[in-house]
Design an enzyme around this catalytic site. Structure first.
Site, short mmCIF file in Angstrom:
data_model
loop_
_atom_site.label_atom_id
_atom_site.label_comp_id
_atom_site.label_asym_id
_atom_site.label_seq_id
_atom_site.Cartn_x
_atom_site.Cartn_y
_atom_site.Cartn_z
N PRO A 79 -3.39 -11.19 11.06
CA PRO A 79 -3.79 -10.88 12.43
C PRO A 79 -3.87 -9.36 12.61
O PRO A 79 -3.10 -8.63 11.99
CB PRO A 79 -2.65 -11.46 13.28
CG PRO A 79 -1.50 -11.62 12.35
CD PRO A 79 -2.07 -11.82 10.98
N ASP A 80 -4.80 -8.90 13.44
CA ASP A 80 -4.88 -7.47 13.74
C ASP A 80 -3.97 -7.21 14.94
O ASP A 80 -4.32 -7.51 16.08
CB ASP A 80 -6.33 -7.07 14.05
CG ASP A 80 -6.48 -5.55 14.09
OD1 ASP A 80 -5.62 -4.90 14.72
OD2 ASP A 80 -7.43 -5.03 13.49
N ILE A 81 -2.79 -6.69 14.65
CA ILE A 81 -1.76 -6.53 15.69
C ILE A 81 -2.26 -5.62 16.80
O ILE A 81 -2.17 -5.94 17.99
CB ILE A 81 -0.47 -5.94 15.06
CG1 ILE A 81 0.00 -6.81 13.90
CG2 ILE A 81 0.63 -5.80 16.12
CD1 ILE A 81 1.08 -6.20 13.05
N ASN A 83 0.84 -1.20 0.00
CA ASN A 83 0.00 0.00 0.00
C ASN A 83 0.88 1.25 0.00
O ASN A 83 2.10 1.15 0.02
CB ASN A 83 -0.97 -0.01 1.19
CG ASN A 83 -0.24 -0.01 2.51
OD1 ASN A 83 0.44 0.95 2.84
ND2 ASN A 83 -0.36 -1.10 3.26
N LYS A 126 -11.95 -2.00 18.56
CA LYS A 126 -10.63 -2.53 18.92
C LYS A 126 -10.29 -2.29 20.38
O LYS A 126 -9.19 -2.62 20.83
CB LYS A 126 -9.56 -1.91 18.01
CG LYS A 126 -9.74 -2.21 16.53
CD LYS A 126 -8.44 -2.05 15.74
CE LYS A 126 -8.73 -2.17 14.24
NZ LYS A 126 -7.56 -2.46 13.44
O1 C5P Z 1 -8.99 -1.59 10.99
P1 C5P Z 1 -8.00 -0.65 10.42
O2 C5P Z 1 -6.98 -1.35 9.57
O3 C5P Z 1 -8.52 0.55 9.75
O4 C5P Z 1 -7.23 -0.10 11.73
C1 C5P Z 1 -6.15 0.71 11.63
C2 C5P Z 1 -5.29 0.57 12.86
O5 C5P Z 1 -5.07 -0.80 13.19
C3 C5P Z 1 -3.92 1.15 12.66
O6 C5P Z 1 -3.50 1.66 13.89
C4 C5P Z 1 -3.10 -0.05 12.22
O7 C5P Z 1 -1.74 0.12 12.51
C5 C5P Z 1 -3.71 -1.17 13.04
N1 C5P Z 1 -3.68 -2.48 12.40
C6 C5P Z 1 -2.90 -3.49 12.91
N2 C5P Z 1 -2.90 -4.74 12.33
C7 C5P Z 1 -3.67 -4.99 11.26
C8 C5P Z 1 -4.49 -3.98 10.71
C9 C5P Z 1 -4.47 -2.73 11.30
O8 C5P Z 1 -2.17 -3.26 13.89
N3 C5P Z 1 -3.65 -6.17 10.71
#
Ligand code: C5P
Length: 405
Positions: free
Chosen positions: A305-307, A210, A341
């Site tokens: 995974p959503d870190i 991206n 979150k």
């Molecule tokens: O849900 P979204 O991607 O819009 O959320 C953005 C936030 O979540 C940012 O702070 C991004 O760094 C974090 N994020 C993450 N891991 C992911 C996706 C997003 O830490 N896989």
């Protein structure tokens, strides 16, 4: 110029080629308001003359334990008492070994035992020496005694090799000392930041990525250091230089970023997720380059995974700051994300019209469970500082609640 807040600094210079950089370091220390006295090992004088340091610091330079004239003026124990802080830069592999084993066979090593003030070392050596188990064990011994290890960094070395072992640049040493000097809004706080994009492997030569430049996360890392924090920055592929005093870990994919974050999350006070992490990755990266034999190519993707959400869900986890880049309905989407979150704070930025990704300016709508603040369009460096102002206030409230509960 970083004000390190130091008064009397004893600068030890040992015998490595980067001793020439310590002249600039001594100058920066003097400019920052410190009184600097230099002690050189015999080997260091082969690289730079004592006279050079004397000219820069305005103080006599000591090289010898058995120097009657100097001992009469300021004896070595007096010198040890004079110092508020000690910095050895460069610190060679040999000197680190002598420190680790408590040798006192010259003036500088003797002072290391006689001084009871904070000691920092800036190692500098060939990469193979740096990687040697003996050196690493000596460093562990020193770290376990509370010695601050500043650097080294990676790059071209005087011997022609390239890799870890270069002494930190003088400005970076200054910044690291500044963050150690216990001043600033986030003094003594451990901060972990993610920045940049991630690149998800399709095949050996292609990836899904991206447009995130990493500028906001890097600016935030620099701002935290200037406010006294110790900062680890987990960065996706970017073309940015590391802000002074920041420890940077480079990763490429979301899974690598996830691992780097969880390897470094313990004891973190604030986690700022600035990275634009890819939501999906190709399910099965190809081992060989994909050939353009078919008219259509369907890429199967699986969720990453959503870190941030995982960090926010940790029991006794850090204060969490998330970012949200939105192309529409900024405020509603941001508030929904804050709740979904379970974040402490979220900074939402509009994307498009020369704002957001790949550019220098941005605005932020900062929201937290009890309020919000709009930060107007400005350069990302300034924006990072304004954001820290808001974060600092809310973090204090959070710490107050946590202590009170
Ligand atoms: O849900 P979204 O991607 O819009 O959320 C953005 C936030 O979540 C940012 O702070 C991004 O760094 C974090 N994020 C993450 N891991 C992911 C996706 C997003 O830490 N896989």
């Amino acid at each position: 110029m970083t004000n390190t807040g130091m008064q009397n600094l004893l600068l030890g210079v040992t015998g490595g080629i980067s001793a020439y950089k310590s002249v600039e370091l001594a100058r920066l220390l003097v400019v920052s308001g410190a009184r600097v006295r230099v002690v050189m090992t015999e080997a260091a004088t082969r690289f730079v003359t004592p006279l050079t340091f004397q000219a820069v610091t305005g103080n006599p330079v000591r090289c010898n334990l058995f120097d009657e004239e100097h001992e009469a003026a300021m004896g070595h124990i007096e010198l040890a008492r004079w110092a508020d802080q000690m910095l050895i830069a460069p610190a060679t592999a040999n000197f680190l070994a002598r420190m680790a084993h408590g040798l006192a066979d010259d003036l500088l090593s003797t002072l290391c035992l006689a001084c009871s003030v904070p000691v920092s070392v800036a190692p500098a050596m060939n990469l193979h020496m740096w990687q040697h188990a003996a050196v690493q064990q000596n460093l562990s011994i020193l770290a376990s005694r509370g010695v601050n290890i500043l650097g080294p960094t990676s790059g071209e070395q005087a011997c022609g090799d390239s890799g870890p072992g270069r002494m930190l640049e003088p400005v970076d040493i200054m910044a690291a000392l500044g963050s150690l000097s216990n001043r600033g809004m986030f003094a003594g706080k451990q901060v972990l930041i993610t920045a940049g994009s991630t690149q998800e492997t399709i095949d050996p030569v292609r990836f899904v990525g991206n447009r995130s430049s990493g500028k906001m996360g890097f600016a935030l890392a620099g701002a935290f250091v200037r406010e006294g924090a110790e900062v680890v920055l987990v960065s996706g592929p970017v073309v940015l230089s590391t802000p002074p005093g920041v420890r940077r870990i480079d990763v490429q994919t979301a899974l690598q970023m996830h691992r780097a974050v969880f390897d470094n999350i313990s004891n973190v006070d604030i986690f700022a997720a600035c990275a634009a992490v890819a939501d999906y990755r190709p399910e099965q990266p190809e081992e060989q380059k994909i050939k353009k034999t078919s008219e259509r190519l369907v890429l199967g993707m699986v969720k990453n995974p959503d870190i941030l959400a995982e960090v926010a869900a940790l029991e006794d986890g850090p204060y969490t700051l998330g970012f949200a880049a939105e192309t529409e309905n900024l405020a509603e989407n941001a508030r929904a994300k804050l709740l979904a979150k379970k974040l402490d704070m979220l900074a939402a930025n509009p994307v498009g019209d020369n704002l957001g990704f790949e550019c220098d300016d941005n605005s932020l709508l900062v929201i937290w469970p009890g309020g919000e603040k709009q930060l107007p369009v400005q350069n990302k460096r300034k924006l990072a500082q304004s954001l820290l102002g808001v974060l600092g206030q809310q973090y204090q409230v959070h710490v107050g609640h946590t202590k009170g509960s």
